[in-house]
Motif scaffolding. Structure first.
Motif, PDB file in Angstrom:
ATOM      1  N   ALA A   1      24.189  33.691  20.240  1.00 31.35           N
ATOM      2  CA  ALA A   1      24.580  33.045  18.990  1.00 31.35           C
ATOM      3  C   ALA A   1      24.845  34.063  17.890  1.00 31.35           C
ATOM      4  N   ALA A   2      24.021  35.098  17.821  1.00 30.42           N
ATOM      5  CA  ALA A   2      24.196  36.121  16.781  1.00 30.42           C
ATOM      6  C   ALA A   2      25.459  36.939  17.009  1.00 30.42           C
ATOM      7  N   VAL A   3      25.746  37.286  18.261  1.00 27.83           N
ATOM      8  CA  VAL A   3      26.968  38.037  18.561  1.00 27.83           C
ATOM      9  C   VAL A   3      28.193  37.224  18.174  1.00 27.83           C
ATOM     10  N   GLU A   4      28.204  35.955  18.542  1.00 28.32           N
ATOM     11  CA  GLU A   4      29.354  35.113  18.235  1.00 28.32           C
ATOM     12  C   GLU A   4      29.517  34.925  16.726  1.00 28.32           C
ATOM     13  N   LYS A   5      28.419  34.893  16.003  1.00 24.31           N
ATOM     14  CA  LYS A   5      28.474  34.730  14.556  1.00 24.31           C
ATOM     15  C   LYS A   5      29.039  35.967  13.865  1.00 24.31           C
ATOM     16  N   HIS A   6      28.673  37.152  14.357  1.00 22.98           N
ATOM     17  CA  HIS A   6      29.001  38.385  13.636  1.00 22.98           C
ATOM     18  C   HIS A   6      30.155  39.178  14.246  1.00 22.98           C
ATOM     19  N   ARG A   7      30.646  38.780  15.404  1.00 22.20           N
ATOM     20  CA  ARG A   7      31.610  39.600  16.128  1.00 22.20           C
ATOM     21  C   ARG A   7      32.832  39.990  15.292  1.00 22.20           C
ATOM     22  N   ALA A   8      33.390  39.046  14.544  1.00 23.16           N
ATOM     23  CA  ALA A   8      34.632  39.303  13.822  1.00 23.16           C
ATOM     24  C   ALA A   8      34.478  40.360  12.735  1.00 23.16           C
ATOM     25  N   GLY A   9      33.267  40.612  12.302  1.00 19.48           N
ATOM     26  CA  GLY A   9      33.062  41.557  11.211  1.00 19.48           C
ATOM     27  C   GLY A   9      32.791  42.979  11.644  1.00 19.48           C
ATOM     28  N   TYR A  10      32.768  43.236  12.971  1.00 18.44           N
ATOM     29  CA  TYR A  10      32.377  44.562  13.444  1.00 18.44           C
ATOM     30  C   TYR A  10      33.242  45.013  14.603  1.00 18.44           C
ATOM     31  N   GLU A  11      33.481  46.296  14.635  1.00 20.12           N
ATOM     32  CA  GLU A  11      34.223  46.874  15.751  1.00 20.12           C
ATOM     33  C   GLU A  11      33.334  47.008  16.977  1.00 20.12           C
ATOM     34  N   THR A  12      32.055  47.305  16.740  1.00 18.03           N
ATOM     35  CA  THR A  12      31.105  47.507  17.838  1.00 18.03           C
ATOM     36  C   THR A  12      29.802  46.781  17.535  1.00 18.03           C
ATOM     37  N   ILE A  13      29.259  46.113  18.539  1.00 20.35           N
ATOM     38  CA  ILE A  13      27.925  45.520  18.427  1.00 20.35           C
ATOM     39  C   ILE A  13      27.053  46.099  19.533  1.00 20.35           C
ATOM     40  N   LEU A  14      25.918  46.652  19.153  1.00 14.46           N
ATOM     41  CA  LEU A  14      24.940  47.149  20.120  1.00 14.46           C
ATOM     42  C   LEU A  14      23.713  46.254  20.060  1.00 14.46           C
ATOM     43  N   VAL A  15      23.339  45.698  21.200  1.00 14.40           N
ATOM     44  CA  VAL A  15      22.146  44.858  21.288  1.00 14.40           C
ATOM     45  C   VAL A  15      20.943  45.774  21.533  1.00 14.40           C
ATOM     46  N   VAL A  16      20.084  45.863  20.535  1.00 14.18           N
ATOM     47  CA  VAL A  16      18.938  46.777  20.614  1.00 14.18           C
ATOM     48  C   VAL A  16      17.723  46.011  21.127  1.00 14.18           C
ATOM     49  N   TYR A  17      17.851  45.602  22.363  1.00 13.27           N
ATOM     50  CA  TYR A  17      16.778  45.011  23.158  1.00 13.27           C
ATOM     51  C   TYR A  17      16.840  45.692  24.519  1.00 13.27           C
ATOM     52  N   ALA A  18      15.703  45.810  25.167  1.00 11.44           N
ATOM     53  CA  ALA A  18      15.707  46.083  26.600  1.00 11.44           C
ATOM     54  C   ALA A  18      15.692  44.723  27.302  1.00 11.44           C
ATOM     55  N   ASP A  19      15.321  44.683  28.577  1.00 15.64           N
ATOM     56  CA  ASP A  19      15.283  43.389  29.263  1.00 15.64           C
ATOM     57  C   ASP A  19      14.240  42.460  28.630  1.00 15.64           C
ATOM     58  N   CYS A  20      13.100  43.025  28.254  1.00 18.27           N
ATOM     59  CA  CYS A  20      12.093  42.301  27.463  1.00 18.27           C
ATOM     60  C   CYS A  20      11.647  40.978  28.078  1.00 18.27           C
ATOM     61  N   GLY A  21      11.520  40.967  29.401  1.00 19.93           N
ATOM     62  CA  GLY A  21      10.976  39.787  30.061  1.00 19.93           C
ATOM     63  C   GLY A  21      11.975  38.677  30.310  1.00 19.93           C
ATOM     64  N   THR A  22      13.279  38.961  30.154  1.00 19.01           N
ATOM     65  CA  THR A  22      14.275  37.902  30.348  1.00 19.01           C
ATOM     66  C   THR A  22      14.738  37.805  31.795  1.00 19.01           C
ATOM     67  N   GLY A  23      14.237  38.646  32.672  1.00 19.85           N
ATOM     68  CA  GLY A  23      14.591  38.574  34.085  1.00 19.85           C
ATOM     69  C   GLY A  23      16.059  38.833  34.361  1.00 19.85           C
ATOM     70  N   GLY A  24      16.654  39.707  33.574  1.00 19.25           N
ATOM     71  CA  GLY A  24      18.064  40.046  33.769  1.00 19.25           C
ATOM     72  C   GLY A  24      19.031  39.131  33.045  1.00 19.25           C
ATOM     73  N   MET A  25      18.530  38.069  32.433  1.00 20.38           N
ATOM     74  CA  MET A  25      19.413  37.123  31.778  1.00 20.38           C
ATOM     75  C   MET A  25      20.047  37.693  30.510  1.00 20.38           C
ATOM     76  N   LEU A  26      19.332  38.575  29.814  1.00 18.83           N
ATOM     77  CA  LEU A  26      19.920  39.185  28.624  1.00 18.83           C
ATOM     78  C   LEU A  26      21.062  40.116  29.009  1.00 18.83           C
ATOM     79  N   GLN A  27      20.880  40.890  30.061  1.00 23.71           N
ATOM     80  CA  GLN A  27      21.950  41.763  30.543  1.00 23.71           C
ATOM     81  C   GLN A  27      23.180  40.934  30.945  1.00 23.71           C
ATOM     82  N   LYS A  28      22.945  39.817  31.597  1.00 26.95           N
ATOM     83  CA  LYS A  28      24.053  38.941  31.998  1.00 26.95           C
ATOM     84  C   LYS A  28      24.787  38.412  30.777  1.00 26.95           C
ATOM     85  N   ALA A  29      24.034  37.988  29.764  1.00 22.19           N
ATOM     86  CA  ALA A  29      24.661  37.463  28.549  1.00 22.19           C
ATOM     87  C   ALA A  29      25.477  38.537  27.852  1.00 22.19           C
ATOM     88  N   CYS A  30      24.935  39.750  27.777  1.00 21.00           N
ATOM     89  CA  CYS A  30      25.662  40.840  27.120  1.00 21.00           C
ATOM     90  C   CYS A  30      26.939  41.187  27.877  1.00 21.00           C
TER      91      CYS A  30
END
Length: 208
Positions: free
Chosen positions: A67-96
């Motif tokens: 949701a945050a990426v979709e909200k802010h994407r138009a305002g930035y050339e690059t977005i870096l997600v500063v999370y590791a997997d953090c217990g998401t079981g690979g789902m965060l990597q898939k979303a990114c």
């Protein structure tokens, strides 16, 4: 060659967003990211943090990031997600990957604070980790969620398989070290302090 405003719009960017980087981060990393940005004069980087408490419900992290990426994407050339997997079981990597944005490598922030290679080499299975943030917020993120404030006897159940509390210090702060030692004493664990600094955060941001 510089792009004019019409060309930038065609690429999904505003003129203001061209060349700018958004660090979309866990709130637990806010202070460290601000310190790194300000110390290096990285004025082209903005920081947007999601609530650190999401770590208590990691299954919610991918959707929050999406949701945050979709909200802010138009305002930035690059977005870096500063999370590791953090217990998401690979789902965060898939979303990114689906969103086309990069994220920091590693199983969790304890790993990239120490450096993923060094952390993996230790193969520690009986260590409970704290960072500067978690030392400051120990009651909010450990004591109260686990019910130890009202039922201290639960400590034996939660921490029976831990032997050492490892404080990964981002800053050389005697007061935080003292607080971390108190946390170890409260949990009945041996105490070890490792000065990690910012670990892999520094080189990752420099590479941008």
């Amino acid at each position: 060659m510089a792009l004019d405003d019409d060309a930038l719009t065609d690429h999904g960017l505003t003129a203001k967003g061209a060349g700018r980087i958004l660090l979309l981060a866990c709130g637990a990393l806010a202070r460290e990211l601000i310190d790194l940005r300000d110390a290096n004069g990285w004025d082209h980087m903005d920081l947007h943090c999601l609530p650190a408490i999401l770590h208590n419900t990691p299954d919610r992290i991918p959707d929050a990031v999406r949701a945050a990426v979709e909200k802010h994407r138009a305002g930035y050339e690059t977005i870096l997600v500063v999370y590791a997997d953090c217990g998401t079981g690979g789902m965060l990597q898939k979303a990114c990957a689906e969103l086309g944005v990069e994220m920091i490598e590693g199983p969790h922030c304890y790993s990239f604070f120490e450096g993923n290679a060094a952390f993996a080499a230790r193969e520690e299975f009986t260590a409970f980790y704290l960072t500067d943030f978690l030392v400051r917020q120990f009651d909010a993120f450990v004591t109260k969620p686990l019910g130890l404030d009202h039922h201290p006897e639960l400590r034996e159940m939660y921490f029976a398989h831990y032997e050492t509390l490892v404080y990964q210090a981002q800053t050389d702060d005697p007061e935080l070290t003292k607080k971390a030692q108190i946390c170890a004493d409260r949990l009945g664990l041996r105490f070890e302090r490792r000065f990690t600094g910012y670990g892999d955060l520094d080189p990752v941001l420099r590479a941008l």
